[in-house]
Scaffold this motif. Structure first.
Motif, PDB file in Angstrom:
ATOM      1  N   VAL A  25       0.809  -1.226   0.000  1.00  0.00           N
ATOM      2  CA  VAL A  25       0.000   0.000   0.000  1.00  0.00           C
ATOM      3  C   VAL A  25       0.839   1.271   0.000  1.00  0.00           C
ATOM      4  CG1 VAL A  25      -1.907  -1.168   1.148  1.00  0.00           C
ATOM      5  CG2 VAL A  25      -0.187  -0.003   2.537  1.00  0.00           C
ATOM      6  N   GLY A  26       2.144   1.141  -0.107  1.00  0.00           N
ATOM      7  CA  GLY A  26       3.003   2.310  -0.157  1.00  0.00           C
ATOM      8  C   GLY A  26       3.317   2.874   1.224  1.00  0.00           C
ATOM      9  N   ASP A  27       3.678   4.144   1.270  1.00  0.00           N
ATOM     10  CA  ASP A  27       4.074   4.762   2.527  1.00  0.00           C
ATOM     11  C   ASP A  27       2.843   5.126   3.359  1.00  0.00           C
ATOM     12  OD1 ASP A  27       6.593   4.552   1.546  1.00  0.00           O
ATOM     13  OD2 ASP A  27       6.908   6.707   1.215  1.00  0.00           O
ATOM     14  N   LEU A  28       2.935   4.874   4.652  1.00  0.00           N
ATOM     15  CA  LEU A  28       1.891   5.315   5.571  1.00  0.00           C
ATOM     16  C   LEU A  28       2.501   5.582   6.940  1.00  0.00           C
ATOM     17  CD1 LEU A  28      -0.418   2.297   6.572  1.00  0.00           C
ATOM     18  CD2 LEU A  28       1.741   2.015   5.386  1.00  0.00           C
ATOM     19  N   ALA A  29       2.054   6.683   7.555  1.00  0.00           N
ATOM     20  CA  ALA A  29       2.503   7.066   8.894  1.00  0.00           C
ATOM     21  C   ALA A  29       1.330   6.886   9.845  1.00  0.00           C
ATOM     22  CB  ALA A  29       2.988   8.513   8.903  1.00  0.00           C
ATOM     23  N   LEU A  30       1.511   6.045  10.840  1.00  0.00           N
ATOM     24  CA  LEU A  30       0.431   5.703  11.749  1.00  0.00           C
ATOM     25  C   LEU A  30       0.822   6.001  13.193  1.00  0.00           C
ATOM     26  CD1 LEU A  30      -0.588   2.191  10.320  1.00  0.00           C
ATOM     27  CD2 LEU A  30      -1.590   4.423   9.777  1.00  0.00           C
ATOM     28  N   GLY A  31      -0.129   6.513  13.956  1.00  0.00           N
ATOM     29  CA  GLY A  31       0.054   6.583  15.385  1.00  0.00           C
ATOM     30  C   GLY A  31      -0.157   5.203  15.975  1.00  0.00           C
ATOM     31  N   GLU A  87      -5.406  -6.453  31.178  1.00  0.00           N
ATOM     32  CA  GLU A  87      -5.642  -6.926  32.531  1.00  0.00           C
ATOM     33  C   GLU A  87      -6.107  -8.389  32.510  1.00  0.00           C
ATOM     34  OE1 GLU A  87      -5.093  -5.359  35.293  1.00  0.00           O
ATOM     35  OE2 GLU A  87      -4.587  -3.380  34.474  1.00  0.00           O
ATOM     36  N   GLY A  88      -5.649  -9.150  33.480  1.00  0.00           N
ATOM     37  CA  GLY A  88      -6.074 -10.539  33.601  1.00  0.00           C
ATOM     38  C   GLY A  88      -5.168 -11.534  32.914  1.00  0.00           C
ATOM     39  N   THR A  89      -4.291 -11.058  32.029  1.00  0.00           N
ATOM     40  CA  THR A  89      -3.333 -11.942  31.354  1.00  0.00           C
ATOM     41  C   THR A  89      -1.963 -11.308  31.445  1.00  0.00           C
ATOM     42  OG1 THR A  89      -5.099 -12.431  29.763  1.00  0.00           O
ATOM     43  CG2 THR A  89      -2.930 -13.358  29.312  1.00  0.00           C
ATOM     44  N   PRO A  90      -1.190 -11.621  32.487  1.00  0.00           N
ATOM     45  CA  PRO A  90       0.109 -10.967  32.694  1.00  0.00           C
ATOM     46  C   PRO A  90       1.019 -11.065  31.474  1.00  0.00           C
ATOM     47  CG  PRO A  90      -0.490 -12.274  34.614  1.00  0.00           C
ATOM     48  CD  PRO A  90      -1.498 -12.604  33.542  1.00  0.00           C
ATOM     49  N   GLY A  91       1.587  -9.933  31.118  1.00  0.00           N
ATOM     50  CA  GLY A  91       2.539  -9.897  30.016  1.00  0.00           C
ATOM     51  C   GLY A  91       1.937  -9.633  28.657  1.00  0.00           C
ATOM     52  N   HIS A  92       0.618  -9.753  28.510  1.00  0.00           N
ATOM     53  CA  HIS A  92      -0.010  -9.526  27.212  1.00  0.00           C
ATOM     54  C   HIS A  92      -0.250  -8.032  26.991  1.00  0.00           C
ATOM     55  CE1 HIS A  92      -1.750 -13.801  26.369  1.00  0.00           C
ATOM     56  NE2 HIS A  92      -0.506 -13.840  26.817  1.00  0.00           N
ATOM     57  N   ARG A  93       0.059  -7.575  25.782  1.00  0.00           N
ATOM     58  CA  ARG A  93      -0.193  -6.193  25.395  1.00  0.00           C
ATOM     59  C   ARG A  93      -0.926  -6.168  24.058  1.00  0.00           C
ATOM     60  NH1 ARG A  93       4.028  -3.632  23.636  1.00  0.00           N
ATOM     61  NH2 ARG A  93       5.364  -5.464  23.511  1.00  0.00           N
ATOM     62  N   MET A  94      -1.844  -5.227  23.928  1.00  0.00           N
ATOM     63  CA  MET A  94      -2.456  -4.965  22.631  1.00  0.00           C
ATOM     64  C   MET A  94      -1.805  -3.726  22.040  1.00  0.00           C
ATOM     65  SD  MET A  94      -6.405  -4.070  21.538  1.00  0.00           S
ATOM     66  CE  MET A  94      -7.044  -5.675  22.012  1.00  0.00           C
ATOM     67  N   VAL A  95      -1.362  -3.837  20.803  1.00  0.00           N
ATOM     68  CA  VAL A  95      -0.770  -2.707  20.091  1.00  0.00           C
ATOM     69  C   VAL A  95      -1.702  -2.355  18.941  1.00  0.00           C
ATOM     70  CG1 VAL A  95       1.259  -1.817  18.900  1.00  0.00           C
ATOM     71  CG2 VAL A  95       1.535  -3.549  20.686  1.00  0.00           C
ATOM     72  N   ALA A  96      -2.222  -1.135  18.946  1.00  0.00           N
ATOM     73  CA  ALA A  96      -3.174  -0.701  17.936  1.00  0.00           C
ATOM     74  C   ALA A  96      -2.617   0.506  17.189  1.00  0.00           C
ATOM     75  CB  ALA A  96      -4.515  -0.358  18.580  1.00  0.00           C
ATOM     76  N   TYR A  97      -2.900   0.574  15.887  1.00  0.00           N
ATOM     77  CA  TYR A  97      -2.438   1.662  15.031  1.00  0.00           C
ATOM     78  C   TYR A  97      -3.638   2.451  14.517  1.00  0.00           C
ATOM     79  CZ  TYR A  97       2.030  -0.784  15.049  1.00  0.00           C
ATOM     80  OH  TYR A  97       3.193  -1.390  15.448  1.00  0.00           O
ATOM     81  N   TYR A  98      -3.425   3.737  14.229  1.00  0.00           N
ATOM     82  CA  TYR A  98      -4.544   4.578  13.809  1.00  0.00           C
ATOM     83  C   TYR A  98      -4.055   5.717  12.929  1.00  0.00           C
ATOM     84  CZ  TYR A  98      -2.730   7.456  17.625  1.00  0.00           C
ATOM     85  OH  TYR A  98      -1.903   8.183  18.444  1.00  0.00           O
ATOM     86  N   ALA A  99      -4.988   6.311  12.192  1.00  0.00           N
ATOM     87  CA  ALA A  99      -4.710   7.486  11.368  1.00  0.00           C
ATOM     88  C   ALA A  99      -5.977   8.328  11.305  1.00  0.00           C
ATOM     89  CB  ALA A  99      -4.274   7.072   9.961  1.00  0.00           C
ATOM     90  N   GLU A 100      -5.821   9.613  11.080  1.00  0.00           N
ATOM     91  CA  GLU A 100      -6.958  10.516  10.987  1.00  0.00           C
ATOM     92  C   GLU A 100      -7.798  10.178   9.757  1.00  0.00           C
ATOM     93  OE1 GLU A 100      -8.157  12.932  12.826  1.00  0.00           O
ATOM     94  OE2 GLU A 100      -6.634  12.806  14.411  1.00  0.00           O
ATOM     95  N   PRO A 101      -9.129  10.050   9.914  1.00  0.00           N
ATOM     96  CA  PRO A 101      -9.994   9.785   8.755  1.00  0.00           C
ATOM     97  C   PRO A 101      -9.841  10.860   7.685  1.00  0.00           C
ATOM     98  CG  PRO A 101     -11.206   9.451  10.801  1.00  0.00           C
ATOM     99  CD  PRO A 101      -9.889  10.077  11.182  1.00  0.00           C
ATOM    100  N   GLY A 102      -9.905  10.433   6.427  1.00  0.00           N
ATOM    101  CA  GLY A 102      -9.798  11.364   5.318  1.00  0.00           C
ATOM    102  C   GLY A 102      -8.389  11.672   4.875  1.00  0.00           C
ATOM    103  N   THR A 103      -7.400  11.147   5.575  1.00  0.00           N
ATOM    104  CA  THR A 103      -6.003  11.376   5.199  1.00  0.00           C
ATOM    105  C   THR A 103      -5.507  10.246   4.302  1.00  0.00           C
ATOM    106  OG1 THR A 103      -5.155  10.181   7.129  1.00  0.00           O
ATOM    107  CG2 THR A 103      -5.593  12.542   7.397  1.00  0.00           C
ATOM    108  N   PRO A 104      -4.457  10.486   3.532  1.00  0.00           N
ATOM    109  CA  PRO A 104      -3.872   9.405   2.725  1.00  0.00           C
ATOM    110  C   PRO A 104      -3.433   8.214   3.573  1.00  0.00           C
ATOM    111  CG  PRO A 104      -3.041  11.527   1.983  1.00  0.00           C
ATOM    112  CD  PRO A 104      -3.813  11.791   3.243  1.00  0.00           C
TER     113      PRO A 104
END
Length: 306
Positions: free
Chosen positions: A244-250, A257-274
């Motif tokens: 999909v080419g270049d993309l910059a994501l936050g 909680e409840g599962t030691p050591g587990h992390r969720m990593v989520a990415y996002y971008a402003e709607p309407g942006t490339p």
């Protein structure tokens, strides 16, 4: 992991190892000292210089480094942190190592779980088209929505049990081209693993991964010796994705909680942006909404209800 880490003095020697590693990275000039003339055999500060800066005896500091002294007071730890110019994450890690060294007996850790709760999997699916995945404390990718797996180009080609963020960053040929700041990514990865090694150095999941990376990656071996422990739970990443080419994501990392050591990593971008458009294309390329994605020994048990 070296032989010393598996000895009975692990807790004390890990504190000493960290002090020694950080001492070699502070120059006399940075500490406000005169470097003097002649060749210095030791990079960074000498033991006696650090002891003087921290206001403790040279003998006491030497015992700390050798793992002979395992009960430094909070004021000593804070003084050493100031002398070593530690940042907040590094200072916290030093406190953790001191607390661990002071324990009279190690507490056996519970085996890390690889099971992701059904509710968390539903959350991953509901977050589409935002890429998201769940990782273990050592970076194993335990579950992901389609974009969360596809974002790491080529990771899905590996068997489920081999999918690990550190292994991907250092050993997958696509990783160097994917991340705009690949060097920053691998530094962060090593720092997180180093922090875990300080508090649970003999954990099988950690020793197996670190042993593999030490053997296969010269970059990892060099960074491992530096003993950086800075962590990052949010920020921004730029990808050069082959689909999909270049993309910059936050991104945001959340402890589950409840599962030691587990992390969720989520990415996002402003709607309407490339970047948001590219994120949608990535999700579409990964498959139709609701399609199960195999991320462990069994596929994610999620289908779209009609």
């Amino acid at each position: 992991m070296d032989r010393e880490q598996h000895s009975g003095g692990t807790r004390g020697t890990e504190l000493g190892r960290y002090l020694r590693a950080r001492r070699t990275q502070v120059t006399p000039e940075e500490a406000g000292l005169t470097a003097g003339v002649g060749l210095r055999r030791t990079p960074g500060l000498r033991r006696e210089e650090l002891a003087t800066l921290a206001g403790i005896s040279i003998d006491y500091y030497a015992r700390l480094e050798r793992g002979k002294e395992t009960r430094p007071s909070p004021s000593v730890i804070d003084s050493l942190a100031r002398a070593l110019r530690l940042e907040e994450d590094e200072h916290d890690h030093l406190r953790s190592l001191a607390a661990l060294a002071a324990r009279t007996a190690p507490e056996p850790p519970a085996p890390p779980s690889r099971t992701v709760r059904p509710g968390v999997k539903l959350l991953l699916e509901s977050m589409r088209p935002h890429p998201a995945h769940v990782v273990s404390r050592t970076g194993d990718v335990l579950a992901a929505n389609p974009g969360g797996l596809r974002l790491l180009a080529g990771l899905e080609d590996w068997p489920a049990k081999q999918r690990n963020i550190g292994r991907y960053l250092f050993l997958h040929p696509a990783a160097r081209e994917l991340f705009d700041d690949w060097l920053g990514q691998i530094r962060g990865c090593v720092a997180r693993l180093r922090a875990l090694a300080g508090t649970d150095p003999d954990a099988p999941d950690l020793t197996q991964l670190v042993g593999e990376l030490l053997l296969k990656s010269p970059e990892f071996a060099r960074m491992w010796e530096r003993y950086d422990v800075r962590g990052h739970s949010y920020g921004r990443k730029t990808f050069h994705h082959p689909e999909v080419g270049d993309l910059a994501l936050g991104y945001q990392s959340l402890e589950l909680e409840g599962t030691p050591g587990h992390r969720m990593v989520a990415y996002y971008a402003e709607p309407g942006t490339p970047d948001h458009d590219a994120m949608i294309l990535l999700d579409l390329a990964a498959g139709a909404p609701g399609a199960p994605q195999r991320t462990d020994d069994t596929a994610m048990d999620i289908t779209k209800k009609k």
